[in-house]
Write an enzyme that holds these catalytic residues in place. Structure first.
Site, PDB file in Angstrom:
ATOM      1  N   SER A  18       0.852  -1.181   0.000  1.00  0.00           N
ATOM      2  CA  SER A  18       0.000   0.000   0.000  1.00  0.00           C
ATOM      3  C   SER A  18       0.888   1.231   0.000  1.00  0.00           C
ATOM      4  CB  SER A  18      -0.883  -0.001   1.254  1.00  0.00           C
ATOM      5  OG  SER A  18      -1.506   1.253   1.437  1.00  0.00           O
ATOM      6  N   TYR A  60      -1.643  -0.378  10.604  1.00  0.00           N
ATOM      7  CA  TYR A  60      -1.709  -0.680   9.175  1.00  0.00           C
ATOM      8  C   TYR A  60      -0.404  -0.254   8.507  1.00  0.00           C
ATOM      9  CZ  TYR A  60      -3.546  -0.947   4.410  1.00  0.00           C
ATOM     10  OH  TYR A  60      -3.742  -1.253   3.081  1.00  0.00           O
TER      11      TYR A  60
END
Length: 255
Positions: free
Chosen positions: A149, A162
């Site tokens: 990501s 995350y």
């Protein structure tokens, strides 16, 4: 132009929706037989039926890759039924955002189990087969593509764990690349920005609303945009390795 994947086998985790589903469909279009791995078997079966109706081969493997035994079994079943393993797309993941202060730590556990441990288990089980595939025909190269990501490149408030998991994916990817690249096993990472998938559905309602407002004016990427990037990586000739692709919506200014 890229090289087609005829005569090869690909395994895609998280194949029941979003990026995984689009990637599996695209790899099948490129000629690969595809093993579809996820927990939602009904969705996998529907995708497999679509792929086989289009003339490609597909099998479904219902598995939770956070269980190492199931991750290993998914890889071994792929090889047993489809004969080999040339391409792995390590896509399964979850994004649970929110402040660190007062966070429900079970969300942290869930992200670490899937985004890190699940990815590691699949990579570990697949690597011997990828090394074997890269040593022979038809392409003499193999690919492991980890889906990270933009959060793996830059930390931001309210995505601390995350960020941690995706920074870990990036670090692991580069270390592994250095280990096996001379054996023509290409290790790549794709880092999407905002993509229109089910990922945000897992957020707590109050966090989901904040995220919705943040991206209200952003023209989100589609899963197919990421599938196209994955296909570009794995269809390069043997001499060319695409180590990293960062892909964001054109009008996404921040991380």
């Amino acid at each position: 132009m890229g090289e087609r994947l005829d005569g090869t086998v690909a395994l895609v985790t998280g194949a029941s929706s979003g990026i995984g589903e689009a990637a599996a469909r695209e790899l099948a279009r490129q000629g690969a037989a595809v093993a579809l791995v996820a927990r939602r078997k009904d969705r996998l079966d529907a995708l497999a039926a679509e792929i086989t109706a289009a003339g490609a081969a597909a099998i479904t493997v219902e598995a939770d890759v956070t269980d190492q035994a199931l991750a290993v079994a998914a890889v071994e079943r792929t090889v047993a039924e489809l004969g080999r393993l040339d391409t792995v797309v390590n896509n399964a993941g979850v994004m649970l955002l929110g402040p660190i202060l007062g966070a429900p730590t079970e969300e942290w556990d869930r992200m670490v189990r899937l985004n890190v441990q699940g990815l590691l288990y699949v990579a570990h089980a697949a690597l011997p087969h990828l090394v074997e595939a890269a040593a022979g025909e038809p392409r003499r190269v193999a690919d492991l593509v980890n889906i990270s990501s933009v959060a793996g490149r830059r930390a931001a408030a309210f995505s601390g764990v995350y960020n941690l998991t995706k920074h870990g994916v990036n670090a692991f990817t580069e270390s592994l690349r250095q280990e096996v690249t001379e054996r023509h096993v290409r290790i790549s990472v794709v880092e999407p920005g905002a993509v229109e998938t089910e990922l945000a559905d897992h957020l707590r309602p109050e966090i989901r609303e904040v995220s919705r407002q943040r991206f209200a004016n952003v023209e989100m990427l589609h899963a197919q945009d990421i599938a196209d990037a994955i296909a570009y990586i794995v269809t390069r000739p043997r001499r060319a390795a695409i180590n990293e692709i960062l892909i964001r919506p054109t009008n996404q200014p921040g991380p």
